[in-house]
Design a protein around this motif. Structure first.
Motif, PDB file in Angstrom:
ATOM      1  N   ASP A 160      -5.300  -2.277  -2.052  1.00  0.00           N
ATOM      2  CA  ASP A 160      -5.363  -2.364  -0.584  1.00  0.00           C
ATOM      3  C   ASP A 160      -4.763  -1.148   0.106  1.00  0.00           C
ATOM      4  O   ASP A 160      -4.146  -1.258   1.172  1.00  0.00           O
ATOM      5  CB  ASP A 160      -4.648  -3.634  -0.087  1.00  0.00           C
ATOM      6  CG  ASP A 160      -5.354  -4.902  -0.544  1.00  0.00           C
ATOM      7  OD1 ASP A 160      -6.590  -4.904  -0.574  1.00  0.00           O
ATOM      8  OD2 ASP A 160      -4.668  -5.882  -0.876  1.00  0.00           O
ATOM      9  N   THR A 209     -18.231   6.730   4.403  1.00  0.00           N
ATOM     10  CA  THR A 209     -18.568   5.535   3.618  1.00  0.00           C
ATOM     11  C   THR A 209     -19.766   5.749   2.699  1.00  0.00           C
ATOM     12  O   THR A 209     -20.021   4.920   1.823  1.00  0.00           O
ATOM     13  CB  THR A 209     -18.879   4.347   4.548  1.00  0.00           C
ATOM     14  OG1 THR A 209     -19.943   4.699   5.437  1.00  0.00           O
ATOM     15  CG2 THR A 209     -17.647   3.966   5.368  1.00  0.00           C
ATOM     16  N   ALA A 267      -7.749   3.959   3.643  1.00  0.00           N
ATOM     17  CA  ALA A 267      -8.514   5.163   3.311  1.00  0.00           C
ATOM     18  C   ALA A 267      -7.768   6.438   3.679  1.00  0.00           C
ATOM     19  O   ALA A 267      -7.804   7.433   2.943  1.00  0.00           O
ATOM     20  CB  ALA A 267      -9.873   5.121   4.004  1.00  0.00           C
ATOM     21  N   SER A 325       0.827  -1.205   0.000  1.00  0.00           N
ATOM     22  CA  SER A 325       0.000   0.000   0.000  1.00  0.00           C
ATOM     23  C   SER A 325       0.865   1.260   0.000  1.00  0.00           C
ATOM     24  O   SER A 325       0.526   2.268  -0.626  1.00  0.00           O
ATOM     25  CB  SER A 325      -0.939   0.002   1.207  1.00  0.00           C
ATOM     26  OG  SER A 325      -0.210  -0.017   2.425  1.00  0.00           O
ATOM     27  N   SER A 350     -16.359   0.398  -3.795  1.00  0.00           N
ATOM     28  CA  SER A 350     -15.734  -0.612  -4.644  1.00  0.00           C
ATOM     29  C   SER A 350     -15.458  -1.891  -3.864  1.00  0.00           C
ATOM     30  O   SER A 350     -15.640  -3.002  -4.381  1.00  0.00           O
ATOM     31  CB  SER A 350     -14.426  -0.062  -5.233  1.00  0.00           C
ATOM     32  OG  SER A 350     -13.807  -0.998  -6.076  1.00  0.00           O
ATOM     33  N   LEU A 351     -15.054  -1.759  -2.610  1.00  0.00           N
ATOM     34  CA  LEU A 351     -14.748  -2.933  -1.787  1.00  0.00           C
ATOM     35  C   LEU A 351     -15.990  -3.756  -1.467  1.00  0.00           C
ATOM     36  O   LEU A 351     -15.903  -4.977  -1.277  1.00  0.00           O
ATOM     37  CB  LEU A 351     -14.063  -2.494  -0.487  1.00  0.00           C
ATOM     38  CG  LEU A 351     -12.612  -2.008  -0.631  1.00  0.00           C
ATOM     39  CD1 LEU A 351     -12.131  -1.409   0.678  1.00  0.00           C
ATOM     40  CD2 LEU A 351     -11.701  -3.153  -1.060  1.00  0.00           C
ATOM     41  N   ALA A 354      -8.675   0.797  -3.764  1.00  0.00           N
ATOM     42  CA  ALA A 354      -9.312  -0.420  -3.250  1.00  0.00           C
ATOM     43  C   ALA A 354      -8.604  -1.655  -3.782  1.00  0.00           C
ATOM     44  O   ALA A 354      -8.322  -2.603  -3.036  1.00  0.00           O
ATOM     45  CB  ALA A 354     -10.788  -0.442  -3.640  1.00  0.00           C
ATOM     46  N   ARG A 393     -13.590   4.197  -2.929  1.00  0.00           N
ATOM     47  CA  ARG A 393     -12.805   3.059  -2.442  1.00  0.00           C
ATOM     48  C   ARG A 393     -13.692   2.119  -1.637  1.00  0.00           C
ATOM     49  O   ARG A 393     -13.692   0.899  -1.854  1.00  0.00           O
ATOM     50  CB  ARG A 393     -11.643   3.559  -1.585  1.00  0.00           C
ATOM     51  CG  ARG A 393     -10.885   2.458  -0.834  1.00  0.00           C
ATOM     52  CD  ARG A 393      -9.943   3.061   0.209  1.00  0.00           C
ATOM     53  NE  ARG A 393      -9.361   2.012   1.039  1.00  0.00           N
ATOM     54  CZ  ARG A 393      -9.965   1.478   2.096  1.00  0.00           C
ATOM     55  NH1 ARG A 393     -11.186   1.865   2.438  1.00  0.00           N
ATOM     56  NH2 ARG A 393      -9.351   0.532   2.798  1.00  0.00           N
ATOM     57  N   HIS A 394     -14.448   2.679  -0.704  1.00  0.00           N
ATOM     58  CA  HIS A 394     -15.308   1.856   0.162  1.00  0.00           C
ATOM     59  C   HIS A 394     -16.372   1.128  -0.660  1.00  0.00           C
ATOM     60  O   HIS A 394     -16.588  -0.082  -0.490  1.00  0.00           O
ATOM     61  CB  HIS A 394     -15.979   2.748   1.211  1.00  0.00           C
ATOM     62  CG  HIS A 394     -16.993   2.032   2.040  1.00  0.00           C
ATOM     63  ND1 HIS A 394     -16.652   1.196   3.081  1.00  0.00           N
ATOM     64  CD2 HIS A 394     -18.356   2.010   1.976  1.00  0.00           C
ATOM     65  CE1 HIS A 394     -17.751   0.691   3.624  1.00  0.00           C
ATOM     66  NE2 HIS A 394     -18.788   1.162   2.975  1.00  0.00           N
ATOM     67  N   ASP A 452      -9.939  -5.564 -13.106  1.00  0.00           N
ATOM     68  CA  ASP A 452     -10.950  -4.791 -12.384  1.00  0.00           C
ATOM     69  C   ASP A 452     -12.131  -4.457 -13.291  1.00  0.00           C
ATOM     70  O   ASP A 452     -11.971  -3.825 -14.339  1.00  0.00           O
ATOM     71  CB  ASP A 452     -10.335  -3.502 -11.836  1.00  0.00           C
ATOM     72  CG  ASP A 452     -11.246  -2.793 -10.859  1.00  0.00           C
ATOM     73  OD1 ASP A 452     -12.184  -2.107 -11.316  1.00  0.00           O
ATOM     74  OD2 ASP A 452     -11.039  -2.945  -9.639  1.00  0.00           O
TER      75      ASP A 452
END
Length: 223
Positions: free
Chosen positions: A138, A193, A141, A5, A67-68, A135, A64-65, A111
Motif C-alpha cells: 500500500d 497508469t 505512487a 507505507s 498490479s492493483l 502495491a 504498481r497500478h 503474491d
C-alpha cells in the motif's frame, strides 16, 4: 507482515537490504572506465536522474497500478525493455530483480506475480518488482517514485566511494541536491497508469559505456 507505507519505503531504501545493489554502480563504473573524469561525476548523475531514473520510476509506478487492478504486467515489462536499448543495462536490471524478488517473497508471501516471476528463468526488471511490492504494501505512487529516484542516486554515490573515494558528506549533499532537482517531475510520474505513457528518455553515451563495460574482465560492478 504488517508495515506502514512509510516503513515500507524506508525498508526498501535501506542500503542494508539484501537486494544486490552493492553489485550495481548506476553507471558510475562504466563511465569512469571509459574515461570520464571524477570531476564530471555530478553531471553524470544529474543526466542519469533526468533520463534513466525517470524511466525506472515510471515503470515502477505503472507496475504498481497494473498490479492493483490485476492487469498485464508483461506489457509493463515490454514497455520498459523498449525504453532500455542497452542489453547490458537490461541484464543488470534483471540481475538486481532477483534480490528484490527474495525480499518480496518475505514481505508478500502470497503474491502471485512474485511467485510466478521467481519461477521464471529470466526475471523481470527491478522496477517492475518494486512496483508490485509497493502495491502489496500500500505504498503511494508518489512515495514509490521518490524511492526509485533516491535508491538510484544512493547506489551511484555508494559506488563513487569505492571507485573515487572522497568525503561521504559531499556525496550526501549531492544526492540531496539531485533528488531535489527531480522532485518537480515526480508528481507527474506518479500519475502514470499506462505502459505507453512511461517516459521514453535515453542516455546513449551511458548505454554505450555499459555495453563496453559488460565485456570487461576487470570490474567491481555489473553495470
Amino acid at each position: 507482515m504488517a508495515l506502514s507505507s512509510t516503513s515500507a519505503a524506508m525498508l526498501l531504501a535501506d542500503a542494508r537490504l539484501p537486494s544486490g545493489g552493492h553489485a550495481h554502480s548506476a553507471g558510475v563504473e562504466p563511465a569512469l572506465m571509459s574515461g570520464l573524469r571524477a570531476a564530471e561525476l555530478p553531471a553524470l548523475l544529474r543526466g542519469r536522474a533526468a533520463t534513466v531514473t525517470l524511466v525506472e520510476a515510471g515503470t515502477a509506478v505503472v507496475a504498481r497500478h497494473v498490479s492493483l487492478i490485476d492487469g498485464d504486467l508483461d506489457a509493463v515489462e515490454a514497455a520498459w525493455a523498449a525504453r532500455t536499448p542497452s542489453a547490458a543495462l537490461r541484464d543488470a536490471a534483471r540481475h538486481l530483480a532477483r534480490g528484490y524478488l527474495r525480499v518480496g517473497t518475505e514481505l508478500l508471501p502470497g503474491d502471485s506475480a512474485i511467485h510466478t516471476w521467481r519461477a521464471r528463468t529470466t526475471p523481470p526488471p527491478r522496477a517492475c518488482v518494486l512496483g508490485v511490492i509497493a502495491a502489496g504494501l500500500d505504498m503511494p505512487a508518489l512515495d514509490l517514485a521518490r524511492l526509485v529516484a533516491y535508491e538510484d542516486m544512493q547506489a551511484a554515490a555508494a559506488a563513487v566511494l569505492k571507485l573515487e573515494p572522497r568525503d561521504p558528506l559531499d556525496l550526501v549533499s549531492l544526492v540531496v541536491e539531485i533528488c531535489g532537482e527531480v522532485e518537480s517531475e515526480l508528481p507527474l510520474i506518479a500519475q502514470i497508469t499506462s505502459p505507453t505513457d512511461i517516459p521514453a528518455l535515453s542516455a546513449p553515451q551511458s548505454e554505450q559505456w555499459a555495453q563496453v563495460h559488460a565485456q570487461s574482465t576487470r570490474r567491481l560492478f555489473r553495470a
